[in-house]
Design an enzyme around this catalytic site. Structure first.
Site, short mmCIF file in Angstrom:
data_model
loop_
_atom_site.label_atom_id
_atom_site.label_comp_id
_atom_site.label_asym_id
_atom_site.label_seq_id
_atom_site.Cartn_x
_atom_site.Cartn_y
_atom_site.Cartn_z
N ILE A 55 3.68 -23.29 14.56
CA ILE A 55 3.39 -24.65 15.01
C ILE A 55 2.79 -25.47 13.87
O ILE A 55 1.74 -25.10 13.33
CB ILE A 55 2.40 -24.64 16.19
CG1 ILE A 55 2.94 -23.78 17.34
CG2 ILE A 55 2.13 -26.05 16.68
CD1 ILE A 55 1.94 -23.56 18.45
N LYS A 67 -9.74 -19.20 14.12
CA LYS A 67 -8.86 -20.36 14.12
C LYS A 67 -9.62 -21.63 14.51
O LYS A 67 -9.38 -22.71 13.95
CB LYS A 67 -7.69 -20.11 15.06
CG LYS A 67 -6.79 -18.97 14.60
CD LYS A 67 -5.78 -18.57 15.67
CE LYS A 67 -4.92 -17.41 15.21
NZ LYS A 67 -4.00 -16.93 16.27
N VAL A 92 -3.16 -20.54 11.41
CA VAL A 92 -3.47 -21.01 12.77
C VAL A 92 -2.17 -21.33 13.50
O VAL A 92 -1.38 -22.15 13.03
CB VAL A 92 -4.37 -22.26 12.75
CG1 VAL A 92 -4.67 -22.72 14.17
CG2 VAL A 92 -5.66 -21.98 11.99
N GLY A 109 0.69 -19.80 14.13
CA GLY A 109 2.01 -19.37 13.71
C GLY A 109 2.89 -20.48 13.19
O GLY A 109 2.57 -21.18 12.24
N GLU A 115 -1.14 -23.10 6.37
CA GLU A 115 -0.60 -23.49 7.68
C GLU A 115 -0.42 -22.28 8.60
O GLU A 115 -0.65 -22.37 9.81
CB GLU A 115 0.74 -24.20 7.50
CG GLU A 115 1.35 -24.74 8.79
CD GLU A 115 0.54 -25.90 9.36
OE1 GLU A 115 0.04 -25.74 10.50
OE2 GLU A 115 0.42 -26.93 8.70
N ARG A 144 0.82 -1.21 0.00
CA ARG A 144 0.00 0.00 0.00
C ARG A 144 0.86 1.26 0.00
O ARG A 144 0.45 2.29 -0.53
CB ARG A 144 -0.93 0.01 1.22
CG ARG A 144 -2.09 -0.95 1.12
CD ARG A 144 -3.01 -0.81 2.29
NE ARG A 144 -2.36 -1.19 3.56
CZ ARG A 144 -2.94 -1.15 4.75
NH1 ARG A 144 -4.18 -0.71 4.86
NH2 ARG A 144 -2.29 -1.53 5.84
N ARG A 145 2.05 1.20 0.63
CA ARG A 145 2.91 2.39 0.74
C ARG A 145 4.24 2.11 0.03
O ARG A 145 5.19 1.62 0.65
CB ARG A 145 3.14 2.73 2.22
CG ARG A 145 1.86 3.13 2.94
CD ARG A 145 2.14 3.57 4.38
NE ARG A 145 2.64 2.47 5.18
CZ ARG A 145 1.85 1.59 5.79
NH1 ARG A 145 0.53 1.68 5.69
NH2 ARG A 145 2.38 0.62 6.52
N LYS A 177 -6.59 -16.02 8.37
CA LYS A 177 -7.54 -16.83 9.14
C LYS A 177 -8.97 -16.32 9.04
O LYS A 177 -9.92 -17.10 8.97
CB LYS A 177 -7.11 -16.88 10.60
CG LYS A 177 -6.88 -15.53 11.23
CD LYS A 177 -6.25 -15.64 12.59
CE LYS A 177 -5.77 -14.29 13.08
NZ LYS A 177 -4.58 -13.82 12.37
N GLY A 188 4.69 -5.08 22.67
CA GLY A 188 4.37 -5.39 21.28
C GLY A 188 3.57 -6.65 21.08
O GLY A 188 3.34 -7.08 19.93
#
Length: 429
Positions: free
Chosen positions: A137, A206, A133, A135, A130, A47-48, A106, A188
């Protein structure tokens, strides 16, 4: 080995997308060896365009995502922009122009997964996700492939790192909800607007994806019962500790005992400290899978973040590129069971109910009568009082959620009940 590179286009270059691009560049030789052909980053839609993106050739940057997916020479599209639109249109357009898709979206998959799978099938392309859901894992692929010959009956897990961090801090430090949220934001782990996480929307999406794969049926986001965790208090944790429990925001997907329906829900719950999920700390995710032949399996690891999520994306990229070379496609949607999704009221669970009551004779008998009238058996009762006020904590045996909800509504109408301080389900026993 094929010498012509497989061309990859990246839609989105934020936290996850930039990590995907970095790994594609730094691990280019390894990816080539694992796939059997080189992969080339052929375009990046953003977008930027003025933002500096280290390691990415500025010539690859474009703001015209539609033109990028329509090029016709792109083999794989990686979609990490999120949201419903324009992601949905871009993905279906990619299929129409001969590209397979790897997505981390998701929300879109939980809402329109069936239509996207059909579009992929109609055009002979792959749809892998994958990274949508938990990250890094590996979870979707084991459910979809490793356990394809087994019967999964239950999926129970922590699938949102932000909420787990907040609840873990409340438990370990005694902090209130807002204090723990502020710390998560400062570090964060929480977005400026944490609504999607703390109100359970992220986990519900998820859960819909996991339930659909685990039970081979279609489960949409609207089918998932959802409660957030903003009302969880330090007092709830204190009460949980007295029971030998802690509190987690859980995604729970279950097949009914008779096998004729499924349920999917997200809500805070007390779980025993002896349960493996109780020890999952900070922003980590963990998912417990129960199947008939394999038994109980647990998947654990970082559930979010640029590098972990990019790891899952790149794993899918390797699989999809291998399929491209073979002229084949991987597993598509499996929804042959067509099982209905039962409403929350039919779920069988336990309740922990904290009541503020008048401290006088007969109150406990009145409360017990209400439970009996609704067919809910009491497991334990704990009462403390002072100066005419009392706290009454009731833990029930298993009953339908509808019966438990009706019990609580009736309790609120008792003159001797000043208020219902807390209601929480008890799971994992």
């Amino acid at each position: 080995m094929r010498t012509r590179p497989l061309k990859v286009a990246l839609l989105g270059c934020g936290v996850v997308g930039s990590e995907v691009a970095r790994i594609m560049t730094t691990h280019a030789d390894d990816l080539t060896a694992r796939i059997g052909a080189p992969v080339e980053l052929a375009g990046v839609a953003v977008r930027r365009p003025s933002k500096v993106r280290a390691g990415i050739d500025p010539e690859l940057i474009t703001t015209d995502a539609t033109a990028l997916v329509k090029r016709g020479d792109i083999d794989v599209i990686i979609e990490v922009i999120g949201g419903i639109e324009p992601a949905r249109t871009l993905i279906t357009t990619a299929f129409e122009h001969g590209a397979s898709v790897v997505s981390a979206n998701k929300a879109l998959l939980a809402q329109d997964g069936a239509a996207l799978h059909k579009a992929a099938e109609d055009h002979g392309e792959d749809l892998y996700y994958e990274a949508a859901v938990a990250g890094a894992i590996p979870l979707i692929r084991p459910l979809r492939e490793s356990l394809a010959g087994d019967k999964v009956n239950r999926v129970l897990g922590i699938v949102n790192g932000t909420t787990n961090f907040i609840l873990d801090k409340m438990d370990s430090s005694g902090a209130g909800y807002q204090e723990a949220l502020d710390e998560a934001t400062a570090l964060g782990y929480a977005e400026a607007d944490p609504t999607a996480d703390v109100e359970g929307f992220d986990a519900a999406a998820k859960a819909a994806i996991l339930a659909g794969i685990a039970f081979h049926t279609r489960v949409r986001l609207d089918d998932v019962y959802r409660e957030g965790m903003t009302e969880v208090t330090a007092a709830d944790f204190a009460s949980a500790r007295q029971m030998g429990c802690t509190i987690k925001l859980l995604a729970i997907c279950e097949r009914a005992a008779d096998g004729e329906s499924v349920t999917a829900r997200v809500h805070p719950a007390m779980i025993p400290l002896s349960h493996p999920l109780a020890s999952v700390r900070e922003a980590y995710n963990a998912v417990f899978v129960e199947s008939e032949a394999a038994g109980r399996l647990m998947f654990y690891g970082p559930g979010a973040g640029g590098a972990p999520t990019a790891s899952a994306v790149l794993g899918d990229l390797v699989a999809v590129c291998r399929n491209k070379l073979d002229g084949s496609t991987g597993p598509g949607e499996s929804a042959y069971t067509r099982l209905p999704v039962s409403p929350m009221g039919e779920v069988v669970t336990r309740y922990h109910i904290s009541l503020d009551v008048a401290d006088k004779p007969g109150v406990l008998a009145q409360v017990a009568t209400v439970f009996a009238e609704h067919g809910v058996s009491i497991d334990t009762v704990r009462q403390s009082g002072k100066d005419g006020e009392a706290s009454l904590v009731v833990v029930t045996h298993r009953a339908t959620d509808a019966s438990l909800t009706g019990t609580v509504e009736a309790l609120r109408k008792l003159d001797t009940v000043r208020g219902v301080a807390s209601i929480m389900r008890v799971e994992g026993e």
